[in-house]
Design an enzyme around this catalytic site. Structure first.
Site, mmCIF file in Angstrom:
data_model
loop_
_atom_site.group_PDB
_atom_site.id
_atom_site.type_symbol
_atom_site.label_atom_id
_atom_site.label_comp_id
_atom_site.label_asym_id
_atom_site.label_seq_id
_atom_site.Cartn_x
_atom_site.Cartn_y
_atom_site.Cartn_z
ATOM 1 N N CYS A 24 0.801 -1.210 0.000
ATOM 2 C CA CYS A 24 0.000 0.000 0.000
ATOM 3 C C CYS A 24 0.841 1.269 0.000
ATOM 4 C CB CYS A 24 -0.965 0.021 1.178
ATOM 5 S SG CYS A 24 -0.253 -0.454 2.739
ATOM 6 N N GLY A 50 0.115 -0.053 -4.914
ATOM 7 C CA GLY A 50 -1.105 -0.816 -4.697
ATOM 8 C C GLY A 50 -2.119 -0.510 -5.771
ATOM 9 N N ASN A 129 0.485 1.886 6.031
ATOM 10 C CA ASN A 129 1.378 1.158 5.128
ATOM 11 C C ASN A 129 2.315 0.326 5.989
ATOM 12 O OD1 ASN A 129 3.063 0.277 3.061
ATOM 13 N ND2 ASN A 129 4.256 2.168 3.042
ATOM 14 N N GLY A 130 2.337 -0.977 5.745
ATOM 15 C CA GLY A 130 3.194 -1.862 6.526
ATOM 16 C C GLY A 130 2.434 -3.103 6.926
ATOM 17 N N CYS A 264 13.675 -0.556 4.907
ATOM 18 C CA CYS A 264 13.589 -1.667 3.957
ATOM 19 C C CYS A 264 14.495 -1.427 2.755
ATOM 20 C CB CYS A 264 12.144 -1.831 3.493
ATOM 21 S SG CYS A 264 11.938 -2.992 2.121
ATOM 22 N N TYR A 270 13.319 -1.921 -5.729
ATOM 23 C CA TYR A 270 12.147 -2.151 -6.566
ATOM 24 C C TYR A 270 10.917 -1.328 -6.196
ATOM 25 C CZ TYR A 270 8.267 -4.694 -8.788
ATOM 26 O OH TYR A 270 7.154 -5.016 -9.516
ATOM 27 N N SER A 311 11.305 -2.339 -14.264
ATOM 28 C CA SER A 311 12.070 -2.230 -13.022
ATOM 29 C C SER A 311 13.552 -2.522 -13.197
ATOM 30 C CB SER A 311 11.480 -3.174 -11.967
ATOM 31 O OG SER A 311 11.388 -4.481 -12.476
ATOM 32 N N ASP A 373 17.320 -7.980 -14.415
ATOM 33 C CA ASP A 373 16.012 -7.886 -13.748
ATOM 34 C C ASP A 373 16.231 -7.518 -12.290
ATOM 35 O OD1 ASP A 373 13.291 -7.914 -13.453
ATOM 36 O OD2 ASP A 373 13.026 -10.044 -13.884
ATOM 37 N N ASP A 374 15.149 -7.070 -11.625
ATOM 38 C CA ASP A 374 15.299 -6.620 -10.234
ATOM 39 C C ASP A 374 15.381 -7.774 -9.254
ATOM 40 O OD1 ASP A 374 12.364 -7.000 -8.920
ATOM 41 O OD2 ASP A 374 12.181 -6.410 -11.007
ATOM 42 N N CYS A 410 8.795 -11.756 3.509
ATOM 43 C CA CYS A 410 8.713 -10.486 4.245
ATOM 44 C C CYS A 410 7.426 -10.471 5.055
ATOM 45 C CB CYS A 410 8.729 -9.313 3.281
ATOM 46 S SG CYS A 410 8.480 -7.712 4.095
ATOM 47 N N CYS A 467 16.730 -3.135 6.847
ATOM 48 C CA CYS A 467 16.037 -4.419 6.960
ATOM 49 C C CYS A 467 16.280 -5.156 5.650
ATOM 50 C CB CYS A 467 14.541 -4.227 7.184
ATOM 51 S SG CYS A 467 13.648 -5.810 7.184
ATOM 52 N N CYS A 470 14.491 -10.375 3.759
ATOM 53 C CA CYS A 470 14.120 -11.211 2.623
ATOM 54 C C CYS A 470 15.343 -11.860 1.980
ATOM 55 C CB CYS A 470 13.338 -10.409 1.595
ATOM 56 S SG CYS A 470 14.143 -8.891 1.047
#
Length: 493
Positions: A24, A50, A129-130, A264, A270, A311, A373-374, A410, A467, A470
Site C-alpha cells: 500500500c 497498490g 502502510n506496513g 527496507c 524495486y 524495473s 532484472d530486479d 517479508c 532491513c 528477505c
C-alpha cells in the site's frame, strides 16, 4: 489490481506476475482548498504501491467526515465529479492497497482503507502502510474484550486500540495504540482539525513531509509531492509522530523507545518509484549504481545488455556503462495491458508474459544477451522471458539480478510467497541457473547492494543499516503471529 475478472488477463495470468508487491501507499493533506483532488493526485502517483483498491476520507465543517472506497485504479474511480463532489473539505487522507497472497479470500470493500472511528472527542480516520506482526494476538485479545471487527485487515487493530485508550485527545490515543503494535507501520491519520503522520521506531516503510502552498502534506514517497507541486521538506524520522495544523504548523513528538533504524532495502531495489528520493538520494541513481556493482561482481562476455522492463532499466543502464557492453531495449512492454473482451481460453492464459512483453527480434537475433532484472522470486517469469529471447534467435542468455537471492518471506508489508515457493529458499545459485536453463545466472551480493545504497564498506553483519530479512533471514522484529503458526526463523550460525 481489481479482483479477478473473467476477462482480465492481469488476473488470468497471475501466475506470471512473479514480482514482490508493496501492499500500500498513503497520502494526506491539510490546509488546501480542495483536499480530495490533492489526495487523488497523490494516490495516482503512488499507484505502483497498490493497484487493487483505494479510498479517500475528507472532513468538512458543515458536512463532517465523508469517505469513498473503490476497487481498481485511482484514475478510474477518483476523477469523476459525481464521486469527488461527495468529498468536500480542506483536510483529507487516502490509501491505495495491494492485498497479500496469503489473505483468507478476495478483498471485500470493508477491507479498503482509510478506516474511520468515532470517539468521545470526535472522529478519526487512519491509513496504514506496513504490516503488524502481532495483529492476530491483538485481534484475539480485543475480541475477547468486546471489540467488533468490521474487516480482516490488521490495520483495524489500531482503531480498536485507540478506542480503549484512556487518553484525552486523539494523537495521544494513537500513541497509546501504536505502542502495543509490533512490526512495520507508516501511518497517515486525520481528525477534524489535524493531519497526523507516524513512523515505526525502525522506520521500515517510508514517509515524507511536504509543503503545498499554505498547506502541508504527508506521503509514502516524494514522487507524490511532485505531482501536486509540493515542496519536499524532510523525511518523517523513524519513531517520530508529527501533528500538523494550518495554524500551528508541524509539531513533533517521539512516543517510542529509540532503536537503530532498519529501513527496507528493497525500497531501493524495486518498490519506490525511480523518480523518488530516499534519504536524500535518488532512487534512480541507486539502481543505476546497483548495475555498476553487478557488472564489477559478475562480468560476462556478451553483445547486448537488455533490461526486463520496467524495473530492471536503471540497473541495466549502470551495468552497460560499467561493462562497456551496449545497452538495448531488447524487450518492449505493452503499456496498455488490462481488460480485454476476448475470452481467455487456456491457450491465451498460457501466453501470460507475451501479453505484457514482446521481444525486439531485430536486435536480439544472433546476439549474446545479458538480461537485467530486479529479482527472481518463483522463477516462472524468468523462464518464460528466457524462452522468448531464445525464440527470437538469441545465441546466449545471461541473467544478472539487481538484488541478492530472495530466500525469506517479508512480514513487514510486502506480498511474499510462502518460503517453500521462493526459488532461492530451496536451490543454490547454480541450481537456479540450471532450473532456468540459462547460460549464466548471477545475483548482486548483499555487500554489493549495501555499497550501491551508500555503505562503502558493505554490510556490517553486527549492525546492518537496513532491513534485509528477505535476503538474510534476519528479522529485526520477530514475526510473532507467524511463529505461532509454525514459521521457523533462521538457525543461529
Amino acid at each position: 489490481m481489481p479482483p479477478a475478472h473473467p476477462f482480465d488477463f492481469a488476473a488470468a495470468g497471475d501466475g506470471d506476475d512473479d514480482h514482490l508487491h508493496e501492499e500500500c501507499g498513503v497520502f494526506g493533506v491539510v490546509g488546501v482548498t480542495d483536499a480530495a483532488n490533492f489526495v487523488a493526485l497523490g494516490l495516482h502517483a503512488l499507484q505502483h504501491r497498490g493497484q487493487e483498491a483505494g479510498g479517500i476520507v475528507t472532513y468538512d465543517p458543515e458536512q463532517g467526515f465523508n469517505s469513498a472506497r473503490r476497487f481498481g485504479y485511482v484514475r478510474d474511480n477518483f476523477t469523476s465529479p459525481s464521486v469527488m463532489e461527495t468529498l468536500p473539505g480542506s483536510l483529507g487522507i487516502g490509501h491505495v492497497r495491494y492485498s497479500t497472497a496469503g489473505s483468507k479470500g478476495p478483498t471485500q470493500i470493508r477491507d479498503v482503507q482509510p478506516f474511520f472511528g468515532e470517539f468521545s472527542m470526535g472522529g478519526a480516520a487512519i491509513a496504514h502502510n506496513g504490516n503488524i506482526t502481532n495483529a492476530e494476538a491483538l485481534r484475539r485479545e480485543l475480541i475477547e474484550r468486546g471489540s467488533i471487527f468490521q474487516s480482516s485487515s490488521d490495520s483495524e487493530c489500531i482503531i480498536h486500540l485507540m478506542a480503549r485508550s484512556l487518553q484525552r485527545d486523539i494523537p495521544a490515543r494513537m500513541e497509546d495504540a501504536l505502542r502495543r503494535v509490533e512490526g512495520a507501520f507508516s501511518v497517515v491519520a486525520m481528525t477534524r482539525t489535524k493531519l497526523i503522520g507516524v513512523r515505526d521506531p525502525l522506520g521500515v516503510r517510508p514517509l515524507v513531509l511536504g509543503r503545498v502552498g499554505e498547506g502541508w502534506c504527508i506521503a509514502s514517497e516524494t514522487c507524490a509531492l511532485d505531482i501536486i507541486g509540493a515542496e519536499f521538506v524532510r523525511e518523517i524520522e523513524p519513531g517520530e509522530m508529527v501533528v500538523v495544523t494550518p495554524e500551528r504548523g508541524v509539531e513533533s513528538v517521539r512516543p517510542f523507545r529509540p532503536q537503530r533504524p532498519r529501513f527496507c532495502i528493497f525500497e531501493h531495489v524495486y518498490f519506490s518509484r525511480p523518480d523518488s528520493l530516499i534519504g536524500g538520494r535518488s532512487v534512480y541513481e541507486t539502481r543505476r549504481q546497483i548495475g555498476v556493482e553487478l557488472a564489477r561482481e559478475a562480468p560476462v562476455d556478451a553483445d547486448l545488455v537488455c533490461p526486463v522492463p520496467d524495473s530492471g532499466t536503471p540497473a541495466a543502464i549502470g551495468f552497460s556503462q560499467e561493462s562497456g557492453i551496449p545497452y538495448a531495449m531488447g524487450i518492449v512492454r505493452n503499456q496498455y495491458m488490462g481488460r480485454t473482451f476476448i475470452e481467455p481460453t487456456e491457450q491465451i492464459r498460457n501466453m501470460g508474459v507475451r501479453l505484457k512483453l514482446n521481444v525486439n527480434r531485430a536486435l536480439i537475433a544472433g546476439k549474446r544477451v545479458i538480461l537485467v532484472d530486479d529479482s527472481v522470486v518463483r522463477g516462472t517469469t524468468s523462464r518464460k522471458i528466457k524462452e522468448m529471447i531464445l525464440d527470437a534467435g538469441a545465441a546466449e542468455v545471461h541473467f544478472r539480478i539487481a538484488s541478492p537471492p530472495t530466500a525469506w518471506p517479508c512480514f513487514y508489508g510486502v506480498d511474499t510467497p510462502q518460503r517453500e515457493k521462493l526459488l532461492a529458499a530451496t536451490m543454490s545459485e547454480d541450481e537456479m541457473r540450471d532450473h532456468l536453463e540459462v547460460d549464466s545466472l548471477k545475483f548482486i551480493s548483499l555487500d554489493g547492494l549495501y555499497r550501491a545504497v551508500g555503505e562503502a564498506k558493505g554490510r556490517d553483519p553486527n549492525q546492518p543499516q537496513y532491513c534485509d530479512a528477505c535476503f538474510s533471514g534476519e528479522y529485526p522484529v520477530e514475526p510473532s503471529d507467524m511463529i505461532r503458526k509454525g514459521f521457523q526463523l533462521k538457525a543461529a550460525e
